[in-house]
Design an enzyme around this catalytic site. Sequence first.
Site, short mmCIF file in Angstrom:
data_model
loop_
_atom_site.label_atom_id
_atom_site.label_comp_id
_atom_site.label_asym_id
_atom_site.label_seq_id
_atom_site.Cartn_x
_atom_site.Cartn_y
_atom_site.Cartn_z
N ASP A 16 43.56 36.78 49.05
CA ASP A 16 44.48 37.74 49.48
C ASP A 16 45.58 37.42 48.25
O ASP A 16 46.05 36.50 47.92
CB ASP A 16 45.23 37.70 50.70
CG ASP A 16 46.11 38.76 51.20
OD1 ASP A 16 45.94 39.76 50.50
OD2 ASP A 16 46.77 38.70 52.08
N HIS A 33 43.39 42.35 40.36
CA HIS A 33 42.08 41.90 40.70
C HIS A 33 41.19 41.51 39.18
O HIS A 33 40.21 40.73 39.85
CB HIS A 33 41.12 43.28 40.99
CG HIS A 33 41.91 43.85 42.24
ND1 HIS A 33 42.12 43.15 43.50
CD2 HIS A 33 42.44 45.27 42.40
CE1 HIS A 33 42.65 44.07 44.20
NE2 HIS A 33 42.90 45.45 43.75
N LEU A 127 25.25 25.02 44.66
CA LEU A 127 26.21 25.67 45.62
C LEU A 127 25.70 27.17 45.83
O LEU A 127 24.93 27.65 45.15
CB LEU A 127 27.43 25.82 45.02
CG LEU A 127 28.52 26.80 45.72
CD1 LEU A 127 29.22 26.02 46.83
CD2 LEU A 127 29.71 27.31 44.74
#
Length: 243
Positions: A16, A33, A127
């Site tokens: 956020d 962004h 991962l």
Amino acid sequence: MDKKQAVPTHIAIIMDGNGRWAQARGMQRVAGHAAGVDAVKRTVKAASKFGVKYLTLYTFSTENWNRPKEEVDALMAMMAQAIIRETEELMSAGVRIMMIGNKADLPEGVRKQFIELEEKSANNSGLTLLLAISYGARWEIVSAAQKLAEAYKQGKISQIDAAAIESELTTAGIPDPDLLIRTGGECRLSNFLLWQCAYTEFMFIDKFWPEFGEEELKNAIDSFVGRERRYGMTGEQVRNSNE
């Protein structure tokens, strides 16, 4: 979890603050962004370095479709470009990519690229990076309930219990998050992993997502290690179970 296990197996992050970070610097939200993509790269590398097995990033929610069209279009284009740009590095690092969310809502080109990356990385053993795109926990739970109701109606299952619901969630087969981090100073889940976070430890930090990186992730993990997870038990019961 035994406190000797220093690193959480699964970390989820609500990324956020991209827009507010950009606006505070006199830039358009889209620039935030773009800076957020760099934060993703730093965080994926750090999570791999620290031995995290699963990392889930809240990338684009079902509610985000309600944002201005130009911002949504820019985000979709940015995701498509990021896939192309980062595929080689993700593959060389052994990262496995999974998308959780309603793929049907995505533009065809973006959806195709995600599916191809999922298939290409399916056998990677490093991962596991779960990208929650066009994702909402209420959508996920309703979808699971609808599938189970139909299966019950057809006689394919005899009961609907917690295990049955979990088997139909987009995260089926993935352990629940041990730690959830939200950047940007807000203290809410925003329709993210509501079922999976029943016993997750939460951490809310004031820094905006473009400011997040290895140091912030390490601090969050260090805080997690110092907590006592009870799962509804007393502290004494937890301590006895870890002896």
